[in-house]
Write a protein that holds these residues in place. Structure first.
Motif, mmCIF file in Angstrom:
data_model
loop_
_atom_site.group_PDB
_atom_site.id
_atom_site.type_symbol
_atom_site.label_atom_id
_atom_site.label_comp_id
_atom_site.label_asym_id
_atom_site.label_seq_id
_atom_site.Cartn_x
_atom_site.Cartn_y
_atom_site.Cartn_z
ATOM 1 N N VAL A 1 0.843 -1.201 0.000
ATOM 2 C CA VAL A 1 0.000 0.000 0.000
ATOM 3 C C VAL A 1 0.876 1.248 0.000
ATOM 4 O O VAL A 1 1.732 1.430 0.882
ATOM 5 C CB VAL A 1 -0.930 0.023 1.222
ATOM 6 C CG1 VAL A 1 -1.715 1.342 1.269
ATOM 7 C CG2 VAL A 1 -1.890 -1.160 1.188
ATOM 8 N N ILE A 2 0.650 2.108 -0.996
ATOM 9 C CA ILE A 2 1.277 3.429 -1.056
ATOM 10 C C ILE A 2 0.220 4.462 -0.676
ATOM 11 O O ILE A 2 -0.873 4.481 -1.252
ATOM 12 C CB ILE A 2 1.820 3.734 -2.462
ATOM 13 C CG1 ILE A 2 2.914 2.733 -2.842
ATOM 14 C CG2 ILE A 2 2.348 5.163 -2.543
ATOM 15 C CD1 ILE A 2 3.378 2.874 -4.287
ATOM 16 N N LEU A 3 0.533 5.303 0.285
ATOM 17 C CA LEU A 3 -0.368 6.397 0.665
ATOM 18 C C LEU A 3 0.176 7.693 0.088
ATOM 19 O O LEU A 3 1.340 8.045 0.316
ATOM 20 C CB LEU A 3 -0.468 6.505 2.188
ATOM 21 C CG LEU A 3 -1.270 7.697 2.741
ATOM 22 C CD1 LEU A 3 -2.721 7.627 2.313
ATOM 23 C CD2 LEU A 3 -1.178 7.755 4.265
ATOM 24 N N TYR A 4 -0.654 8.386 -0.683
ATOM 25 C CA TYR A 4 -0.268 9.692 -1.211
ATOM 26 C C TYR A 4 -1.025 10.776 -0.450
ATOM 27 O O TYR A 4 -2.261 10.787 -0.440
ATOM 28 C CB TYR A 4 -0.565 9.823 -2.704
ATOM 29 C CG TYR A 4 -0.146 11.183 -3.241
ATOM 30 C CD1 TYR A 4 1.175 11.421 -3.565
ATOM 31 C CD2 TYR A 4 -1.060 12.220 -3.349
ATOM 32 C CE1 TYR A 4 1.590 12.674 -4.001
ATOM 33 C CE2 TYR A 4 -0.667 13.473 -3.794
ATOM 34 C CZ TYR A 4 0.662 13.696 -4.111
ATOM 35 O OH TYR A 4 1.064 14.935 -4.531
ATOM 36 N N GLY A 5 -0.299 11.694 0.162
ATOM 37 C CA GLY A 5 -0.908 12.797 0.896
ATOM 38 C C GLY A 5 -0.766 14.091 0.132
ATOM 39 O O GLY A 5 0.348 14.604 -0.064
ATOM 40 N N SER A 6 -1.870 14.651 -0.320
ATOM 41 C CA SER A 6 -1.849 15.901 -1.084
ATOM 42 C C SER A 6 -1.623 17.097 -0.159
ATOM 43 O O SER A 6 -1.953 17.052 1.028
ATOM 44 C CB SER A 6 -3.172 16.076 -1.827
ATOM 45 O OG SER A 6 -3.241 17.348 -2.433
ATOM 46 N N LEU B 1 -3.025 2.005 -4.084
ATOM 47 C CA LEU B 1 -2.786 3.427 -3.823
ATOM 48 C C LEU B 1 -3.949 4.020 -3.047
ATOM 49 O O LEU B 1 -5.097 3.919 -3.469
ATOM 50 C CB LEU B 1 -2.607 4.179 -5.145
ATOM 51 C CG LEU B 1 -2.401 5.700 -5.072
ATOM 52 C CD1 LEU B 1 -1.116 6.036 -4.316
ATOM 53 C CD2 LEU B 1 -2.371 6.299 -6.478
ATOM 54 N N ILE B 2 -3.650 4.604 -1.900
ATOM 55 C CA ILE B 2 -4.628 5.400 -1.150
ATOM 56 C C ILE B 2 -4.300 6.860 -1.398
ATOM 57 O O ILE B 2 -3.169 7.304 -1.154
ATOM 58 C CB ILE B 2 -4.591 5.096 0.353
ATOM 59 C CG1 ILE B 2 -4.975 3.638 0.621
ATOM 60 C CG2 ILE B 2 -5.525 6.037 1.115
ATOM 61 C CD1 ILE B 2 -4.877 3.233 2.091
ATOM 62 N N ILE B 3 -5.268 7.613 -1.896
ATOM 63 C CA ILE B 3 -5.082 9.048 -2.155
ATOM 64 C C ILE B 3 -5.809 9.825 -1.072
ATOM 65 O O ILE B 3 -7.019 9.669 -0.885
ATOM 66 C CB ILE B 3 -5.641 9.439 -3.536
ATOM 67 C CG1 ILE B 3 -5.000 8.597 -4.632
ATOM 68 C CG2 ILE B 3 -5.409 10.930 -3.799
ATOM 69 C CD1 ILE B 3 -5.672 8.764 -5.978
ATOM 70 N N ARG B 4 -5.069 10.652 -0.362
ATOM 71 C CA ARG B 4 -5.669 11.460 0.704
ATOM 72 C C ARG B 4 -5.621 12.928 0.289
ATOM 73 O O ARG B 4 -4.577 13.578 0.386
ATOM 74 C CB ARG B 4 -4.931 11.257 2.023
ATOM 75 C CG ARG B 4 -5.550 12.042 3.170
ATOM 76 C CD ARG B 4 -4.907 11.720 4.510
ATOM 77 N NE ARG B 4 -5.483 12.530 5.582
ATOM 78 C CZ ARG B 4 -6.629 12.286 6.198
ATOM 79 N NH1 ARG B 4 -7.324 11.218 5.855
ATOM 80 N NH2 ARG B 4 -7.079 13.078 7.152
#
Length: 457
Positions: A254-259, A289-292
């Protein structure tokens, strides 16, 4: 019965106090009453959350500064602290524009503020003028109404908090001030000094002494109460259960992307790069991918193109509220969900953000984006300039975060961490020790006990 005044103007500050042990411990004291000063039009959920026989809600308007105060006095006052972060704010007006539209003005102000900030006698002069020229008496009637014993300013730089502390001085009521975040003290000068100041780490204490001329004995280092939840093991779901609940395959990394939202307004282009790597099997392991999105522009729906993509979860369940100035009022449920995302992710990708600290707390590799994506419009605003900010240099110096300088470099770093997640573990530990202090689940308790101690004196 002792009465404490609290001021709340931002949702993230309400989270740090009302949804941590600070509020819980103070509510349990039968000899303590709290008056919470908040913006007008209180939503029902907030009334329910704060409902208690010894808790009173008082609505108040934000203060409006006149042209002289806002355009002339405030900039001169605030830039008596002039650091690398302040220089960026003046050069790019708080946004990462590629070019400035007022270069000559910036050059003049840069010279002025550089000299200005090296004249220590100006600080007490400006504080004297701030207090006497602008008394801000909007809260004075409440001191007659409640006869408070202590004022707690939850954001020492905000207009409401400054006005409340001025009223407290006039009524000889002691004050405790809290800094809103770990990045606040090296950007703007603190115009009013509370009787006691609570900061998150020892670096902030050093800056409060050096940049703001606050005596060290008046500063208490407490930690970050919003991180206490991460030590509560009861909040975590099993990895399989949590990821399946998001529609993701637990067998995949799991890759978490924090905007960073408005501060990086074209970063969906970075997400496209990451998604292509996943979809084209360019990574050393299958990934989800989790996009936050950032709360500052979640209304913009910038990441909707990824909503129905396979192996992608787009975070969307924010409690957005126009009640607070930051338009966000995170609930306890949001805090728990984010904690589970941190625990079950394998890698964090973001820009400058507090979630960098949280990724390191969970010992997860962190990559910062430091390049333009090819499809950013007109090469867009460049958020990477912020990496030179003085407060973020403290993080980079630990080595606990890597900067990706290109899309190829980003892929290299992702693959390195997927294969060897223990890489930089010691440096991440140092990052946490430097920026967060003790992550023991007791920061809220320390703050509450400190407030109670000051209430007795």
């Amino acid at each position: 019965m002792k009465t404490i005044f609290f001021i709340f103007s931002r949702g993230i500050v309400a989270r740090n106090i009302l949804r941590t042990d600070v509020f819980r411990i103070l509510k349990e004291r039968p000899d303590v009453r709290m008056a919470l000063f908040v913006p007008r039009n209180i939503p029902d959920y907030f009334r329910e959350e704060c409902a208690h026989p010894r808790v009173v809600l008082e609505e108040s308007d934000d203060l409006s500064y006149g042209i002289f105060r806002r355009k002339i006095f405030e900039p001169l006052l605030q830039n008596t602290v002039y650091t690398a972060t302040s220089k960026f704010m003046n050069r790019y007006s708080g946004r990462a524009r590629r070019k400035s539209h007022r270069f000559l003005t910036y050059c003049f102000l840069h010279v002025l503020y550089t000299i200005w900030s090296h004249l220590p006698f100006l600080k007490p002069i400006f504080r004297f003028l701030e207090y006497h020229l602008f008394p801000d008496r909007v809260f004075d009637p409440y001191f007659e109404k409640y006869k408070p014993d202590l004022v707690v300013a939850t954001t020492v730089m905000s207009k409401r908090d400054i006005a409340m502390m001025k009223a407290a001085r006039r009524h000889e009521v002691p004050t405790v001030g809290l800094t809103r975040g770990w990045d606040n003290l090296d950007r703007l000068f603190m115009p009013f000094v509370p009787g006691k100041l609570v900061v998150q780490n020892t670096l902030m204490k050093e800056r409060a002494v050096r940049l703001h001329a606050i005596p060290a004995e008046r500063i208490f280092v407490a930690g970050l109460p919003q991180f206490d939840i991460y030590r509560d093991q009861s909040i975590y779901k099993p990895r399989d259960e949590f990821l399946r609940g998001l529609g993701l395959d637990p067998a995949r990394k799991v890759i978490l992307y924090g905007s960073e939202g408005q501060w990086a307004p074209n970063d969906e282009a970075i997400v496209r790069i990451i998604y292509r790597m996943i979809a084209n099997d360019e990574l050393m392991a299958p990934c989800s991918l989790i996009i936050r999105p950032h709360f500052s522009d979640v209304y913009e729906h910038r990441f909707d193109e990824f909503r129905d993509k396979p192996n992608v979860f787009l975070e969307h369940d924010f409690r957005l509220s126009k009640f607070f100035t930051d338009m966000w009022d995170p609930s306890r449920e949001e805090m728990v969900r984010l904690a589970n995302e941190f625990k079950h992710m394998d890698l964090l990708i973001t820009y400058i953000s507090t979630i960098v600290l949280e990724g390191a707390i969970f010992d997860k590799p962190v990559i910062n984006i430091d390049f333009y994506a090819d499809d950013e419009p007109d090469r867009g605003p460049y958020f990477g300039r912020w990496y030179g900010a003085s407060h973020y240099q403290d993080i980079l110096k630990t080595g606990g975060v890597r900067l990706a300088k290109s899309a190829e470099d980003l892929k290299r770093l992702i693959n390195m961490y997927l294969l060897k997640p223990e890489t930089d573990r010691g440096k991440r530990k140092q990052l946490v020790e430097t920026m967060c202090g003790a992550i023991d689940g007791r920061a809220g308790e320390r703050i509450a006990n400190f407030i109670l101690q000051e209430l007795k004196t």
